[in-house]
Design a protein around this motif. Structure first.
Motif, short mmCIF file in Angstrom:
data_model
loop_
_atom_site.label_atom_id
_atom_site.label_comp_id
_atom_site.label_asym_id
_atom_site.label_seq_id
_atom_site.Cartn_x
_atom_site.Cartn_y
_atom_site.Cartn_z
N ARG A 13 33.03 22.15 5.49
CA ARG A 13 31.60 21.91 5.21
C ARG A 13 30.72 22.83 6.06
O ARG A 13 29.71 23.37 5.58
CB ARG A 13 31.26 20.45 5.47
N ASP A 14 31.09 22.99 7.35
CA ASP A 14 30.31 23.84 8.24
C ASP A 14 30.35 25.29 7.78
O ASP A 14 29.33 26.01 7.85
CB ASP A 14 30.84 23.73 9.68
N TRP A 15 31.52 25.76 7.34
CA TRP A 15 31.61 27.13 6.83
C TRP A 15 30.65 27.35 5.67
O TRP A 15 30.01 28.40 5.56
CB TRP A 15 33.04 27.41 6.36
N ILE A 16 30.56 26.34 4.79
CA ILE A 16 29.71 26.47 3.61
C ILE A 16 28.24 26.34 3.96
O ILE A 16 27.40 27.15 3.53
CB ILE A 16 30.11 25.42 2.55
N SER A 17 27.88 25.33 4.77
CA SER A 17 26.47 25.12 5.10
C SER A 17 25.90 26.25 5.95
O SER A 17 24.71 26.57 5.86
CB SER A 17 26.30 23.78 5.83
N SER A 18 26.74 26.90 6.77
CA SER A 18 26.28 28.00 7.63
C SER A 18 26.18 29.31 6.87
O SER A 18 25.60 30.28 7.38
CB SER A 18 27.22 28.16 8.82
N GLY A 19 26.77 29.37 5.69
CA GLY A 19 26.77 30.61 4.91
C GLY A 19 27.97 31.48 5.18
O GLY A 19 28.11 32.56 4.58
N GLU A 20 28.84 31.06 6.10
CA GLU A 20 30.07 31.82 6.34
C GLU A 20 30.88 31.94 5.06
O GLU A 20 31.52 32.96 4.80
CB GLU A 20 30.89 31.15 7.44
N LEU A 21 30.86 30.86 4.27
CA LEU A 21 31.39 30.90 2.91
C LEU A 21 30.20 30.73 1.97
O LEU A 21 29.64 29.65 1.85
CB LEU A 21 32.41 29.78 2.68
N ALA A 22 29.78 31.81 1.35
CA ALA A 22 28.58 31.79 0.51
C ALA A 22 28.87 31.19 -0.86
O ALA A 22 30.03 31.00 -1.24
CB ALA A 22 28.04 33.21 0.36
N SER A 23 27.81 30.91 -1.59
CA SER A 23 27.96 30.39 -2.96
C SER A 23 28.80 31.33 -3.80
O SER A 23 28.56 32.54 -3.84
CB SER A 23 26.57 30.23 -3.58
N GLY A 24 29.84 30.79 -4.43
CA GLY A 24 30.73 31.60 -5.26
C GLY A 24 31.89 32.22 -4.51
O GLY A 24 32.79 32.80 -5.14
N ALA A 25 31.90 32.12 -3.18
CA ALA A 25 32.97 32.74 -2.39
C ALA A 25 34.28 31.97 -2.54
O ALA A 25 34.29 30.75 -2.73
CB ALA A 25 32.57 32.79 -0.92
N LYS A 26 35.39 32.69 -2.44
CA LYS A 26 36.70 32.07 -2.52
C LYS A 26 37.10 31.53 -1.16
O LYS A 26 36.94 32.20 -0.14
CB LYS A 26 37.74 33.07 -3.00
N LEU A 27 37.63 30.29 -1.14
CA LEU A 27 38.13 29.70 0.09
C LEU A 27 39.48 30.32 0.44
O LEU A 27 40.20 30.79 -0.45
CB LEU A 27 38.28 28.19 -0.05
N PRO A 28 39.85 30.32 1.72
CA PRO A 28 41.21 30.75 2.08
C PRO A 28 42.23 29.89 1.35
O PRO A 28 41.97 28.76 0.96
CB PRO A 28 41.26 30.51 3.59
N SER A 29 43.42 30.42 1.17
CA SER A 29 44.47 29.69 0.47
C SER A 29 44.87 28.44 1.26
O SER A 29 44.58 28.31 2.46
CB SER A 29 45.69 30.58 0.29
N GLU A 30 45.55 27.51 0.58
CA GLU A 30 46.03 26.31 1.25
C GLU A 30 46.93 26.68 2.43
O GLU A 30 46.86 26.07 3.50
CB GLU A 30 46.81 25.43 0.27
#
Length: 267
Positions: A13-30
């Motif tokens: 959640r922190d990665w997403i809310s901070s913009g480290e993972l932007a809208s549409g970005a792929k998350l690291p693999s499992e």
């Protein structure tokens, strides 16, 4: 939800809310998340499934998870209309009937623009209900008789939250007492009131991912036939009116919606 699961969820959640993972970005693999965050892949899958059920991430079959291109969780498009309506005024309350199971009160109320009157309110117990789901997408349920409607039906385990007890602890305790299975990774889904106009009885719904058989049921009064029901069979149970209780229905509808969202995201 366990401490490790909560930590992984908050990290993503922190990665997403901070913009480290932007809208549409792929998350690291499992595999990468599991190694980087120091947890098992089952924990990672549980967290990703929860975030997907909220619409925060989307699963693409064969490609992994991506940050949703829509609004992020916590930034709803539907907002509460403030200042347009006034709450009722409460002038007092008197008990008509009172015991450990049910209280009946007359509440002196004054709705906006309406003359004061006494409104009946039934106060019942605080309840916790749990849908336990295994790795085969089956739900732990009980077939038992309820004398009030006068019929048998399927229910999820659940019961009263004791004084001073956390609802999550009550949820786990009731599952074990009624089924003999000890649930894993319990997470809260929703709290609701089944008859909000006149009855006060908070119902808390939980979902547990997995369980361990620890013995036989110890709550004889609430015991019934125990079975793991495939989630795919639940719509049929609903259609045949074989489910008992609003908590059971709310929890199972949540699981069906979550399942449908995962399926849609995978296409």
């Amino acid at each position: 939800m366990g401490e490790k699961t909560e930590r992984v969820e908050q990290t993503i959640r922190d990665w997403i809310s901070s913009g480290e993972l932007a809208s549409g970005a792929k998350l690291p693999s499992e595999r990468t998340l599991s190694a980087d965050l120091g947890v098992g892949r089952t924990t990672v899958r549980l967290v990703l499934a929860k975030l997907a059920s909220e619409g925060l991430v989307v699963a693409h079959h064969g490609s992994g998870y991506f940050v949703s291109a829509g609004k992020l969780s916590g930034d709803p498009s539907v907002k509460a209309p403030h200042g347009e309506l006034e709450p009722w005024r409460i002038h007092g309350e008197r008990l008509v009937y009172d015991n450990q199971w049910v209280k009946l009160a007359l509440v002196d109320v004054e709705p906006p623009g309406v003359e004061r009157f006494e409104h009946h309110v039934v106060r019942l117990q605080h309840v916790a209900i749990t849908a336990v789901v295994d790795d085969q997408d089956r739900v732990l349920m009980l077939w038992r008789y309820r004398f009030v409607p006068g019929r048998f039906g399927w229910e999820l385990p659940g019961g009263i939250v004791d004084a001073g007890e956390e609802a999550k602890d009550a949820a786990a305790r009731e599952v074990e007492e009624e089924t003999g299975w000890r649930p894993d990774a319990i997470e809260h889904v929703v709290t609701y009131q089944p008859m909000v106009g006149m009855v006060d009885s908070p119902h808390e719904i939980f979902v547990a991912r997995g369980a361990t058989k620890v013995g036989d049921p110890t709550d004889v009064e609430e015991a019934g036939h125990i079975e793991w029901i495939p989630l795919a069979e639940v719509p049929g149970l609903i259609a045949r009116d074989e489910l008992l209780g609003s908590g059971t229905l709310v929890a199972l509808l949540h699981l069906l919606a979550e399942r449908s969202q995962r399926s849609t995201g995978a296409r």
